[in-house]
Scaffold this motif. Structure first.
Motif, mmCIF file in Angstrom:
data_model
loop_
_atom_site.group_PDB
_atom_site.id
_atom_site.type_symbol
_atom_site.label_atom_id
_atom_site.label_comp_id
_atom_site.label_asym_id
_atom_site.label_seq_id
_atom_site.Cartn_x
_atom_site.Cartn_y
_atom_site.Cartn_z
ATOM 1 N N VAL A 79 0.846 -1.193 0.000
ATOM 2 C CA VAL A 79 0.000 0.000 0.000
ATOM 3 C C VAL A 79 0.880 1.241 0.000
ATOM 4 O O VAL A 79 2.078 1.181 0.279
ATOM 5 C CB VAL A 79 -0.957 0.015 1.214
ATOM 6 C CG1 VAL A 79 -1.907 -1.180 1.167
ATOM 7 C CG2 VAL A 79 -0.182 0.021 2.530
ATOM 8 N N TRP B 244 -5.111 -2.319 15.181
ATOM 9 C CA TRP B 244 -3.988 -2.596 14.289
ATOM 10 C C TRP B 244 -2.666 -2.399 15.027
ATOM 11 O O TRP B 244 -2.554 -1.534 15.916
ATOM 12 C CB TRP B 244 -4.011 -1.635 13.092
ATOM 13 C CG TRP B 244 -5.062 -1.863 12.071
ATOM 14 C CD1 TRP B 244 -6.286 -2.458 12.246
ATOM 15 C CD2 TRP B 244 -5.005 -1.460 10.701
ATOM 16 N NE1 TRP B 244 -6.987 -2.454 11.071
ATOM 17 C CE2 TRP B 244 -6.233 -1.848 10.107
ATOM 18 C CE3 TRP B 244 -4.053 -0.814 9.917
ATOM 19 C CZ2 TRP B 244 -6.506 -1.598 8.755
ATOM 20 C CZ3 TRP B 244 -4.314 -0.569 8.584
ATOM 21 C CH2 TRP B 244 -5.540 -0.966 8.009
ATOM 22 N N PHE C 118 -4.243 6.700 8.162
ATOM 23 C CA PHE C 118 -4.512 5.695 7.122
ATOM 24 C C PHE C 118 -5.201 4.477 7.731
ATOM 25 O O PHE C 118 -6.182 3.951 7.176
ATOM 26 C CB PHE C 118 -3.193 5.306 6.459
ATOM 27 C CG PHE C 118 -3.302 4.202 5.444
ATOM 28 C CD1 PHE C 118 -3.546 4.490 4.114
ATOM 29 C CD2 PHE C 118 -3.158 2.871 5.821
ATOM 30 C CE1 PHE C 118 -3.641 3.469 3.167
ATOM 31 C CE2 PHE C 118 -3.251 1.848 4.890
ATOM 32 C CZ PHE C 118 -3.502 2.149 3.562
ATOM 33 N N ARG D 29 -8.829 5.273 8.688
ATOM 34 C CA ARG D 29 -9.692 5.368 7.499
ATOM 35 C C ARG D 29 -9.945 3.998 6.877
ATOM 36 O O ARG D 29 -10.903 3.818 6.125
ATOM 37 C CB ARG D 29 -9.059 6.292 6.455
ATOM 38 C CG ARG D 29 -9.001 7.753 6.872
ATOM 39 C CD ARG D 29 -8.595 8.646 5.706
ATOM 40 N NE ARG D 29 -7.300 8.318 5.144
ATOM 41 C CZ ARG D 29 -6.148 8.805 5.591
ATOM 42 N NH1 ARG D 29 -6.126 9.636 6.637
ATOM 43 N NH2 ARG D 29 -5.005 8.478 5.010
ATOM 44 N N SER D 30 -9.065 3.030 7.181
ATOM 45 C CA SER D 30 -9.150 1.698 6.564
ATOM 46 C C SER D 30 -9.834 0.670 7.457
ATOM 47 O O SER D 30 -9.802 -0.524 7.152
ATOM 48 C CB SER D 30 -7.739 1.212 6.200
ATOM 49 O OG SER D 30 -7.095 2.126 5.327
#
Length: 376
Positions: free
Chosen positions: A137, A158, A221, A224-225
C-alpha cells in the motif's frame, strides 16, 4: 572523499584557520551521522569476513559481533542471510566462529564475502519470507506517499510497526508471526528517507523529530481503513516517533499501547555515537552535534527526561539493554522508574541497538505477550 577522510582534513583546517573551518568540519561530521542511507546497516559493528559456508553452517571471523547470542541477519553487497546459535564443537580455527546458517535469502555466501550484522532476519516481503498474505500500500505523508506492507487480521486494533536507524520495514517481519498469530492486522511502515519514500530536506534524518508526522499519517490511514485503535511498535528512532505521536498527534486518543524497542531518548548522545562510529575525530564530535541541531531543528531544550510526556496515559513497554552503544539504556531505565504506573521495562543484557528481539526471540515475545494481552 570519504566522510572520515574529509572530516580528518577538516580538523587540520580547524586548527589552522578557525571558526569558518570549524563550521565546515561540523557539517562534514553531521553529514556522516545523519545522512539517510536506505538499506545500510549501522557502522557500530565491525565488518565480518565469511570464511566458509555450507548447507547449514557459516564460518565467520571471530569477534564480539559474531559471538553474540541469538539470531541475526548478515548483510553485504548483494547478499542477505540469517544465522542462529554458535555450533559448539564444530571445526574451526582460533580466529573463526561457526554459526548455524538459517537461510540465504539473497546472493551467495562465499569465502571472502564481507558482511555486517543486521537485526533484519528476513529479506523480501511477508509473502516470500513468511508465507503471509499481504498488500503493498501507499501511505500518504507530509512530503508524499511512502510504501508500506499491510497484513490483514481479524481484530479492529492494528499494530503499526516502524523501523529506525540502520534498518528498513523488513525489521517488522521479525515480529509479524507473533502479531498475526494473535490476529492483529499489521502495517509495516516506510517513511521519509527510505527507498521508495520522499527524500527529506538535505537528505538528512532528524532522529524522529520530523519523521513522526509520517507515522501520524499512518495512524490516519489505519483509521480510514477500518481500525478503531492502534498499537505502535517502534524500534530506535521509530520508537521516538511513536512517543512524539502520543504527545503531538490529534489522533493520540486512538493509540492504545506503545512498544518501544531501543528508543532514542537522548539525541545528543545518539549523535555523538553515530559521529564516532563514522570515525569522526573526537575534537569534531561536539561540532557535529551543534551543526546537526542547527541543520535539523532538533530541540536544544529537549532532554531525556522531557521526551516522555509527563501526562502519558498510554500503557508503554520499553525493551532495551545496557549493550546499546547508540541509544543510552540509562534514559529508558529512568523513564520506567519515573512512571512505573504506566511504563514497564524489559531489560535485554547483551544486544546491540534495536536488536533486542534478535538476542532472545522467545523472551522478547513473552514480554510482548504479557503486555499486549490486556490490549487485545
Amino acid at each position: 572523499m570519504r566522510p572520515a577522510t574529509a572530516t580528518a582534513a577538516a580538523v587540520t583546517t580547524v586548527i589552522g584557520v578557525g571558526a569558518a573551518a570549524a563550521l565546515a568540519a561540523g557539517r562534514y561530521a553531521s553529514d556522516a551521522a545523519l545522512k539517510a542511507r536506505p538499506r545500510k546497516p549501522l557502522p557500530t559493528d565491525a565488518k565480518l569476513t565469511v570464511h566458509a559456508a555450507g548447507k547449514d553452517r557459516v564460518t565467520l571471523t571471530r569477534g564480539l559481533a559474531s559471538l553474540r547470542p541469538g539470531t541475526y541477519g548478515l548483510q553485504g553487497p548483494g547478499v542477505h542471510a540469517a544465522f542462529g546459535p554458535v555450533l559448539e564443537g564444530a571445526d574451526r580455527s582460533a580466529d573463526t566462529v561457526v554459526r548455524r546458517l538459517e537461510r540465504v535469502s539473497l546472493g551467495r555466501l562465499t569465502p571472502g564475502t564481507r558482511v555486517r550484522l543486521t537485526p533484519e532476519v528476513y529479506a523480501g516481503d511477508p509473502a516470500s519470507a513468511l508465507g503471509l498474505d499481504h498488500r503493498e500500500v501507499r501511505v500518504p505523508g507530509e512530503l508524499g506517499d511512502a510504501p508500506a506492507w499491510f497484513v490483514p487480521g481479524a481484530r479492529d486494533t492494528w499494530a503499526i510497526c516502524v523501523h529506525g536507524l540502520g534498518t528498513t520495514r523488513n525489521q517488522a517481519m521479525n515480529v509479524m508471526p507473533f502479531l498475526t498469530q494473535r490476529r492483529f492486522p499489521v502495517l509495516a511502515l516506510s517513511y521519509r528517507g527510505d527507498a521508495g519514500a520522499p527524500r527529506p530536506r538535505e537528505g538528512l534524518g532528524h532522529l524522529g523529530e520530523s519523521e513522526w508526522r509520517d507515522l501520524d499519517e499512518a495512524i490516519g490511514f489505519a483509521l480510514r481503513s477500518g481500525a478503531r485503535r492502534v498499537i505502535l511498535h517502534g524500534w530506535s528512532t521509530g520508537a521516538t516517533m511513536a512517543l512524539r505521536c502520543v504527545s503531538g498527534s490529534s489522533r493520540k486518543h486512538k493509540i492504545s499501547g506503545l512498544i518501544l524497542d531501543s528508543p532514542v531518548l537522548d539525541w545528543r548522545a545518539t549523535l555523538r555515537a553515530l559521529a564516532s562510529a563514522h570515525r569522526t575525530p573526537a575534537p569534531v564530535v561536539p561540532l557535529a552535534v551543534r551543526a546537526a541541531q542547527g541543520r535539523t531543528g532538533l530541540d536544544g531544550e529537549r532532554t531525556p527526561g522531557t521526551l516522555f510526556p509527563r501526562d502519558l496515559q498510554v500503557p508503554t513497554l520499553i525493551v532495551h539493554g545496557p549493550g546499546d552503544r547508540i541509544a543510552p539504556w540509562d534514559a529508558s531505565r529512568a523513564a520506567a522508574r519515573a512512571r512505573p504506573d504506566i511504563v514497564s521495562l524489559h531489560t535485554v543484557p547483551d544486544a546491540p541497538h534495536a536488536a533486542m528481539w534478535n538476542a532472545g526471540p522467545d523472551a522478547y515475545e513473552e514480554a510482548l505477550r504479557r503486555f499486549i494481552t490486556p490490549l487485545m
